[in-house]
Design an enzyme around this catalytic site. Structure first.
Site, PDB file in Angstrom:
ATOM      1  N   PRO A 220       3.433  -0.927  -1.860  1.00 31.06           N
ATOM      2  CA  PRO A 220       4.522  -0.061  -1.390  1.00 31.06           C
ATOM      3  C   PRO A 220       4.948   1.024  -2.382  1.00 31.06           C
ATOM      4  O   PRO A 220       5.807   1.828  -2.090  1.00 31.06           O
ATOM      5  CB  PRO A 220       5.663  -1.037  -1.107  1.00 31.06           C
ATOM      6  CG  PRO A 220       5.327  -2.271  -1.818  1.00 31.06           C
ATOM      7  CD  PRO A 220       3.854  -2.322  -1.983  1.00 31.06           C
TER       8      PRO A 220
ATOM      9  N   LYS B  22       3.672   4.331   1.595  1.00 27.67           N
ATOM     10  CA  LYS B  22       2.647   4.781   2.537  1.00 27.67           C
ATOM     11  C   LYS B  22       2.393   3.814   3.688  1.00 27.67           C
ATOM     12  O   LYS B  22       1.800   4.197   4.698  1.00 27.67           O
ATOM     13  CB  LYS B  22       1.321   4.999   1.787  1.00 27.67           C
ATOM     14  CG  LYS B  22       1.362   6.177   0.844  1.00 27.67           C
ATOM     15  CD  LYS B  22       1.408   7.496   1.596  1.00 27.67           C
ATOM     16  CE  LYS B  22       1.998   8.606   0.747  1.00 27.67           C
ATOM     17  NZ  LYS B  22       3.274   9.108   1.264  1.00 27.67           N
TER      18      LYS B  22
ATOM     19  N   HIS C 171      15.723  13.594   2.102  1.00 26.51           N
ATOM     20  CA  HIS C 171      15.669  13.630   0.639  1.00 26.51           C
ATOM     21  C   HIS C 171      14.701  14.720   0.178  1.00 26.51           C
ATOM     22  O   HIS C 171      13.563  14.778   0.629  1.00 26.51           O
ATOM     23  CB  HIS C 171      15.196  12.272   0.084  1.00 26.51           C
ATOM     24  CG  HIS C 171      16.322  11.296  -0.087  1.00 26.51           C
ATOM     25  ND1 HIS C 171      16.293  10.296  -1.023  1.00 26.51           N
ATOM     26  CD2 HIS C 171      17.509  11.171   0.562  1.00 26.51           C
ATOM     27  CE1 HIS C 171      17.430   9.598  -0.974  1.00 26.51           C
ATOM     28  NE2 HIS C 171      18.178  10.106  -0.007  1.00 26.51           N
TER      29      HIS C 171
ATOM     30  N   TYR D  83      11.969   5.606  -9.301  1.00 22.01           N
ATOM     31  CA  TYR D  83      10.825   4.731  -9.587  1.00 22.01           C
ATOM     32  C   TYR D  83      10.808   4.539 -11.100  1.00 22.01           C
ATOM     33  O   TYR D  83      10.493   5.458 -11.845  1.00 22.01           O
ATOM     34  CB  TYR D  83       9.525   5.389  -9.143  1.00 22.01           C
ATOM     35  CG  TYR D  83       9.324   5.476  -7.650  1.00 22.01           C
ATOM     36  CD1 TYR D  83       9.909   6.487  -6.887  1.00 22.01           C
ATOM     37  CD2 TYR D  83       8.542   4.521  -6.975  1.00 22.01           C
ATOM     38  CE1 TYR D  83       9.719   6.572  -5.514  1.00 22.01           C
ATOM     39  CE2 TYR D  83       8.347   4.604  -5.596  1.00 22.01           C
ATOM     40  CZ  TYR D  83       8.940   5.624  -4.880  1.00 22.01           C
ATOM     41  OH  TYR D  83       8.761   5.694  -3.510  1.00 22.01           O
TER      42      TYR D  83
ATOM     43  N   TYR E 111       3.290  12.430  -1.597  1.00 24.39           N
ATOM     44  CA  TYR E 111       4.454  11.618  -1.254  1.00 24.39           C
ATOM     45  C   TYR E 111       5.043  12.032   0.098  1.00 24.39           C
ATOM     46  O   TYR E 111       5.376  11.167   0.924  1.00 24.39           O
ATOM     47  CB  TYR E 111       5.525  11.740  -2.344  1.00 24.39           C
ATOM     48  CG  TYR E 111       6.581  10.644  -2.276  1.00 24.39           C
ATOM     49  CD1 TYR E 111       7.724  10.800  -1.491  1.00 24.39           C
ATOM     50  CD2 TYR E 111       6.432   9.452  -2.975  1.00 24.39           C
ATOM     51  CE1 TYR E 111       8.677   9.801  -1.406  1.00 24.39           C
ATOM     52  CE2 TYR E 111       7.391   8.449  -2.902  1.00 24.39           C
ATOM     53  CZ  TYR E 111       8.513   8.634  -2.106  1.00 24.39           C
ATOM     54  OH  TYR E 111       9.462   7.632  -2.016  1.00 24.39           O
TER      55      TYR E 111
HETATM   56  P1  FAS Z   1       3.470  -5.078  11.305  1.00 25.95           P
HETATM   57  O1  FAS Z   1       2.992  -6.209  10.437  1.00 25.95           O
HETATM   58  O2  FAS Z   1       4.779  -4.440  11.020  1.00 25.95           O
HETATM   59  O3  FAS Z   1       3.550  -5.576  12.831  1.00 25.95           O
HETATM   60  C1  FAS Z   1       2.558  -6.430  13.351  1.00 25.95           C
HETATM   61  C2  FAS Z   1       3.188  -7.209  14.495  1.00 25.95           C
HETATM   62  O4  FAS Z   1       2.166  -7.983  15.122  1.00 25.95           O
HETATM   63  C3  FAS Z   1       4.250  -8.194  14.006  1.00 25.95           C
HETATM   64  O5  FAS Z   1       5.433  -8.025  14.762  1.00 25.95           O
HETATM   65  C4  FAS Z   1       3.617  -9.569  14.227  1.00 25.95           C
HETATM   66  O6  FAS Z   1       4.568 -10.546  14.580  1.00 25.95           O
HETATM   67  C5  FAS Z   1       2.657  -9.292  15.362  1.00 25.95           C
HETATM   68  N1  FAS Z   1       1.509 -10.191  15.402  1.00 25.95           N
HETATM   69  C6  FAS Z   1       0.809 -10.705  14.370  1.00 25.95           C
HETATM   70  N2  FAS Z   1      -0.199 -11.472  14.826  1.00 25.95           N
HETATM   71  C7  FAS Z   1      -0.135 -11.438  16.197  1.00 25.95           C
HETATM   72  C8  FAS Z   1      -0.901 -12.027  17.239  1.00 25.95           C
HETATM   73  N3  FAS Z   1      -1.940 -12.820  16.960  1.00 25.95           N
HETATM   74  N4  FAS Z   1      -0.525 -11.799  18.516  1.00 25.95           N
HETATM   75  C9  FAS Z   1       0.526 -10.980  18.800  1.00 25.95           C
HETATM   76  N5  FAS Z   1       1.290 -10.387  17.858  1.00 25.95           N
HETATM   77  C10 FAS Z   1       0.952 -10.621  16.569  1.00 25.95           C
HETATM   78  N6  FAS Z   1       5.667  -0.206   3.677  1.00 25.95           N
HETATM   79  C11 FAS Z   1       6.306   0.817   3.084  1.00 25.95           C
HETATM   80  O7  FAS Z   1       5.948   1.979   3.359  1.00 25.95           O
HETATM   81  N7  FAS Z   1       7.341   0.588   2.206  1.00 25.95           N
HETATM   82  C12 FAS Z   1       7.771  -0.687   1.917  1.00 25.95           C
HETATM   83  O8  FAS Z   1       8.691  -0.869   1.134  1.00 25.95           O
HETATM   84  C13 FAS Z   1       7.151  -1.785   2.517  1.00 25.95           C
HETATM   85  N8  FAS Z   1       7.580  -3.067   2.268  1.00 25.95           N
HETATM   86  C14 FAS Z   1       6.932  -4.116   2.870  1.00 25.95           C
HETATM   87  C15 FAS Z   1       7.336  -5.460   2.643  1.00 25.95           C
HETATM   88  C16 FAS Z   1       6.656  -6.529   3.255  1.00 25.95           C
HETATM   89  C17 FAS Z   1       7.102  -7.971   3.000  1.00 25.95           C
HETATM   90  C18 FAS Z   1       5.551  -6.270   4.090  1.00 25.95           C
HETATM   91  C19 FAS Z   1       4.783  -7.426   4.734  1.00 25.95           C
HETATM   92  C20 FAS Z   1       5.151  -4.955   4.328  1.00 25.95           C
HETATM   93  C21 FAS Z   1       5.845  -3.869   3.734  1.00 25.95           C
HETATM   94  N9  FAS Z   1       5.473  -2.545   3.969  1.00 25.95           N
HETATM   95  C22 FAS Z   1       6.087  -1.491   3.393  1.00 25.95           C
HETATM   96  C23 FAS Z   1       4.398  -2.236   4.841  1.00 25.95           C
HETATM   97  C24 FAS Z   1       4.929  -2.329   6.251  1.00 25.95           C
HETATM   98  O9  FAS Z   1       6.010  -1.483   6.386  1.00 25.95           O
HETATM   99  C25 FAS Z   1       3.771  -2.042   7.173  1.00 25.95           C
HETATM  100  O10 FAS Z   1       2.997  -0.949   6.714  1.00 25.95           O
HETATM  101  C26 FAS Z   1       4.217  -1.788   8.578  1.00 25.95           C
HETATM  102  O11 FAS Z   1       4.984  -2.895   8.992  1.00 25.95           O
HETATM  103  C27 FAS Z   1       2.958  -1.585   9.429  1.00 25.95           C
HETATM  104  O12 FAS Z   1       3.308  -1.712  10.746  1.00 25.95           O
HETATM  105  P2  FAS Z   1       2.325  -2.466  11.777  1.00 25.95           P
HETATM  106  O13 FAS Z   1       0.942  -1.986  11.586  1.00 25.95           O
HETATM  107  O14 FAS Z   1       2.999  -2.331  13.094  1.00 25.95           O
HETATM  108  O15 FAS Z   1       2.299  -4.007  11.295  1.00 25.95           O
HETATM  109  C1  PHB Z   2      12.310   1.121   0.452  1.00 32.78           C
HETATM  110  O1  PHB Z   2      13.372   1.772   0.539  1.00 32.78           O
HETATM  111  O2  PHB Z   2      12.185  -0.030   0.958  1.00 32.78           O
HETATM  112  C2  PHB Z   2      11.127   1.721  -0.281  1.00 32.78           C
HETATM  113  C3  PHB Z   2      11.172   3.058  -0.648  1.00 32.78           C
HETATM  114  C4  PHB Z   2      10.085   3.597  -1.321  1.00 32.78           C
HETATM  115  C5  PHB Z   2       8.994   2.804  -1.615  1.00 32.78           C
HETATM  116  C6  PHB Z   2       8.949   1.459  -1.230  1.00 32.78           C
HETATM  117  C7  PHB Z   2      10.033   0.911  -0.561  1.00 32.78           C
HETATM  118  O3  PHB Z   2       7.933   3.342  -2.282  1.00 32.78           O
END
Ligand code: FAS
Ligand code: PHB
Length: 389
Positions: free
Chosen positions: A292, A296, A72, A200, A384
């Protein structure tokens, strides 16, 4: 079991770190609390920064991203019917990649399986022992037995609710937090995107985001009160609110359909310093959370991995500890810049319940300045697409 680096968490940051360390000749073991199916069922991030795309290619997991991902050049920010396009590519020479976190995680699992890296799922009661020494070990329960893994280093990639950050004594940690008084209700639908680029949308009804995963899979969000839960939101109610918040010219093209996934994510800004305690390092959501709005979260986890993988390989293979000694301060410098951008995008685009007319005018003026000033658009574009690692 003995290894060089024990990684707690089999999400994107844990798997990418393991993959890069393995390619650098470092042995790892990954401990994951849930099943692989549960990890891969999560629908989260969708936008990959330029640096993330390059690091995934460097890790040998970029092939499917390059064939199925959508590059994009820009995105839209709107204020009711006023639309501003920010052309990342024209302003920075870079673009972003639309490729879901779920797919990135899938590709990493496939690559780690191909290497035969031990990834142990369904572990419980993980305890990190002797983290402050040169001989840490991790204990966990699985199948009714207690197990132990000894490693030279331990990396907490276990997300916001994980065990790693809490292993660092409270008196050694400084935490910074801003909890926003709203969440994002997200819907996944097998429908064509309403716009070829992300929108957005700020409106008097609240914030909305029109994103996508492919030409026939979309990801939409609307801002909701923290008191809401998913049961309050039928598909019809969601589509009606999304239409009200998008510019009329965009909403006219909206194709609706049944939700394949529907969830509410709370929004917070959070940082825990430092990212190291002896032989324990924190990466990704274990150390920081961003709203989000700036896309980032996943990308910050990746830049932590970029800094730490190099440092651990140098420490283990060349006995050069300068990288791990600098990791926390180096990663935090970039983390705080992303924190600022995510906070700025969130306050600029969301309606706050307690906001007065002045705050609403400030929001309007910020978007108005963006439409008038190439400098303002370039500042947004640089953040961004991702600041340099
Ligand atoms: P993660 O949370 O992805 O992974 C951590 C892992 O550790 C999980 O698999 C968990 O099961 C495991 N774990 C936890 N405790 C443990 C333990 N005690 N022992 C062993 N394993 C354990 N970011 C964006 O950029 N855009 C978005 O739109 C966006 N939407 C999101 C929506 C939600 C609901 C959430 C919660 C986050 C969102 N994020 C978004 C942020 C998300 O993408 C995180 O930044 C990303 O998953 C970070 O990756 P990790 O650091 O690997 O953490
Ligand atoms: C998504 O596609 O899930 C998304 C994209 C941009 C954002 C947050 C979420 O800033």
């Amino acid at each position: 079991m003995k290894t060089e680096v024990v990684i707690i968490g089999g999400g994107p940051s844990g798997l990418l770190l393991s993959q890069l360390l393995n390619r650098g000749g470092v042995d790892t073991v990954v401990l994951e609390r849930t099943s692989r199916e549960r990890v891969l069922a999560r629908v989260r991030a969708g936008i990959l920064e330029d640096g993330t795309v390059n690091l995934l290619r460097h890790a040998g997991v970029g092939a499917r991203m390059d064939s199925e991902g959508l590059p994009h050049d820009g995105c839209f920010l709107t204020d009711n019917d006023v639309m501003v396009r920010v052309n990342f590519h024209e302003l920075t020479g870079k673009r972003v990649m639309v490729y879901g976190q779920t797919e990135v995680t899938h590709d990493l699992y496939d690559a780690q399986d191909a290497r035969g890296t031990p990834i142990i799922h369904n572990v419980d009661d993980v305890v990190i022992n002797r983290a402050e020494t040169n001989s840490p070990f991790v204990e966990y329960s699985r199948d009714g037995a207690r197990h132990r893994v000894d490693g030279r280093y331990v990396v907490g990639c276990d997300g916001f609710h994980g065990v790693s950050r809490r292993t660092i004594p409270l008196e050694k940690r400084t935490e910074f937090e801003r909890v926003y008084p709203f969440g994002w209700l997200g819907v996944l639908s097998a429908t064509p995107p309403v716009s070829q680029e992300l929108v957005y949308a700020s409106s008097e009804h609240g914030f909305a985001l029109a994103s996508m995963r492919s030409e026939n899979l979309c990801r939409y969000y609307v801002q909701v009160p923290l008191s809401d839960n998913v049961a309050d939101w039928s598909d019809d109610r969601f589509w009606k609110q999304l239409k009200m918040r998008l510019p009329h010219s965009v909403a006219a093209d909206l194709v609706t359909g049944p939700s394949l996934e529907k969830s509410i994510a709370p929004l917070r800004s959070f940082v825990s310093e430092p990212l190291r305690w002896g032989s324990l390092f924190l990466v990704g959501d274990a150390a920081h959370i961003v709203p989000p709005t700036g896309a980032k979260g996943l990308n910050l986890a990746v830049s932590d991995v970029y800094y730490l993988h190099d440092a651990l390989i140098s420490a283990l293979k060349k006995r050069d500890r300068s990288g791990i000694d600098a990791y926390s301060s180096r990663a935090l410098t970039r983390i705080w810049k992303a924190m600022r951008f995510s906070w700025q995008m969130t306050t600029m685009l969301h309606r706050f319940d307690d906001e007065d007319s002045f705050a609403a005018q400030m929001r309007r003026a910020s978007l108005g300045h963006l439409s008038q000033s190439e400098t303002a658009r370039r500042d947004l574009a640089e953040n961004y697409v991702g600041l340099p690692f």
